[in-house]
Design a protein around this motif. Structure first.
Motif, PDB file in Angstrom:
ATOM      1  N   THR A  10      52.303  -1.267  19.175  1.00  8.40           N
ATOM      2  CA  THR A  10      52.830  -0.123  18.425  1.00  8.40           C
ATOM      3  C   THR A  10      51.793   0.966  18.211  1.00  8.40           C
ATOM      4  OG1 THR A  10      52.268  -1.028  16.239  1.00  8.40           O
ATOM      5  CG2 THR A  10      54.446  -1.607  17.162  1.00  8.40           C
ATOM      6  N   ARG A  55      49.885   1.096  15.775  1.00 10.26           N
ATOM      7  CA  ARG A  55      49.945   1.370  14.341  1.00 10.26           C
ATOM      8  C   ARG A  55      49.167   0.305  13.592  1.00 10.26           C
ATOM      9  NH1 ARG A  55      56.054   2.651  15.143  1.00 10.26           N
ATOM     10  NH2 ARG A  55      55.955   4.901  15.376  1.00 10.26           N
ATOM     11  N   GLU A 106      53.883  -6.666   8.529  1.00  9.37           N
ATOM     12  CA  GLU A 106      54.128  -5.373   7.894  1.00  9.37           C
ATOM     13  C   GLU A 106      53.160  -4.352   8.487  1.00  9.37           C
ATOM     14  OE1 GLU A 106      55.515  -4.477   3.462  1.00  9.37           O
ATOM     15  OE2 GLU A 106      53.427  -5.112   3.596  1.00  9.37           O
ATOM     16  N   VAL A 107      53.691  -3.160   8.823  1.00  8.91           N
ATOM     17  CA  VAL A 107      52.943  -2.133   9.535  1.00  8.91           C
ATOM     18  C   VAL A 107      53.136  -0.787   8.848  1.00  8.91           C
ATOM     19  CG1 VAL A 107      52.850  -0.864  11.726  1.00  8.91           C
ATOM     20  CG2 VAL A 107      53.229  -3.324  11.737  1.00  8.91           C
ATOM     21  N   GLU A 166      54.036   2.677   9.280  1.00  3.82           N
ATOM     22  CA  GLU A 166      54.707   3.468  10.312  1.00  3.82           C
ATOM     23  C   GLU A 166      54.354   4.944  10.186  1.00  3.82           C
ATOM     24  OE1 GLU A 166      58.231   2.559  12.063  1.00  3.82           O
ATOM     25  OE2 GLU A 166      57.108   0.725  12.421  1.00  3.82           O
ATOM     26  N   GLU A 167      54.295   5.439   8.954  1.00  5.94           N
ATOM     27  CA  GLU A 167      53.940   6.832   8.697  1.00  5.94           C
ATOM     28  C   GLU A 167      53.032   6.882   7.483  1.00  5.94           C
ATOM     29  OE1 GLU A 167      57.244   9.532   8.326  1.00  5.94           O
ATOM     30  OE2 GLU A 167      58.375   8.442   9.857  1.00  5.94           O
ATOM     31  N   ASN A 191      53.923   6.152   1.784  1.00 11.27           N
ATOM     32  CA  ASN A 191      53.907   5.672   3.170  1.00 11.27           C
ATOM     33  C   ASN A 191      55.236   5.031   3.542  1.00 11.27           C
ATOM     34  OD1 ASN A 191      51.251   6.436   3.431  1.00 11.27           O
ATOM     35  ND2 ASN A 191      50.423   4.362   3.439  1.00 11.27           N
ATOM     36  N   GLY A 230      57.020  -0.582   8.176  1.00  8.41           N
ATOM     37  CA  GLY A 230      57.961  -1.293   9.028  1.00  8.41           C
ATOM     38  C   GLY A 230      57.662  -2.775   8.971  1.00  8.41           C
ATOM     39  N   TYR A 236      58.033  -6.107  11.223  1.00  7.44           N
ATOM     40  CA  TYR A 236      58.263  -6.542  12.597  1.00  7.44           C
ATOM     41  C   TYR A 236      58.342  -8.056  12.680  1.00  7.44           C
ATOM     42  CZ  TYR A 236      57.295  -1.864  14.335  1.00  7.44           C
ATOM     43  OH  TYR A 236      57.352  -0.519  14.598  1.00  7.44           O
ATOM     44  N   ARG A 286      61.294  -4.460  15.499  1.00  7.60           N
ATOM     45  CA  ARG A 286      61.257  -3.992  14.115  1.00  7.60           C
ATOM     46  C   ARG A 286      62.575  -4.379  13.480  1.00  7.60           C
ATOM     47  NH1 ARG A 286      60.441   2.092  13.473  1.00  7.60           N
ATOM     48  NH2 ARG A 286      62.630   2.095  13.965  1.00  7.60           N
ATOM     49  N   ARG A 333      62.702  -0.904   8.029  1.00 10.99           N
ATOM     50  CA  ARG A 333      61.822   0.233   7.762  1.00 10.99           C
ATOM     51  C   ARG A 333      62.102   0.684   6.339  1.00 10.99           C
ATOM     52  NH1 ARG A 333      61.180   5.859  11.054  1.00 10.99           N
ATOM     53  NH2 ARG A 333      59.064   6.152  10.349  1.00 10.99           N
TER      54      ARG A 333
END
Length: 89
Positions: A25, A27, A47-48, A50-51, A59, A62, A64, A79, A82
């Motif tokens: 990703t 990320r 857990e990531v 994403e933005e 924030n 996401g 996954y 994913r 989100r």
């Protein structure tokens, strides 16, 4: 039942899941939120970020799902959710 020498344990499976998600990703993963053995290997949720936003409480994250085989090779990922940081279900 003895573990095959080529099979990975839980801690290594978690690390491999984090590495795979970051590589795929591009990320920043925050961590593994769940990990469980399966008949084929391991299933992890990662857990990531994403933005990234300012402040960080805004924030977008996401979640996954990562499936690894018994030796730690990535089988699949997707994913599954989100959401905004701090939001609960």
């Amino acid at each position: 039942m003895p573990q095959d020498l080529d099979e990975v344990g839980a801690a290594e499976a978690a690390e491999l899941a984090l590495e795979a998600i970051e590589r795929l990703t591009r990320r920043q993963p925050l961590g593994v939120t769940s990990l469980s053995p399966t008949d084929e290997g391991w299933a992890a949720e990662v857990e990531v970020v994403e933005e990234s936003r300012v402040p960080s409480t805004a924030n977008i994250l996401g979640l996954y799902e990562v499936d690894l085989d018994a030796v730690g090779e990535l089988v699949s990922y997707r994913r599954i959710r989100r959401y905004a940081r701090g939001r609960t279900e």
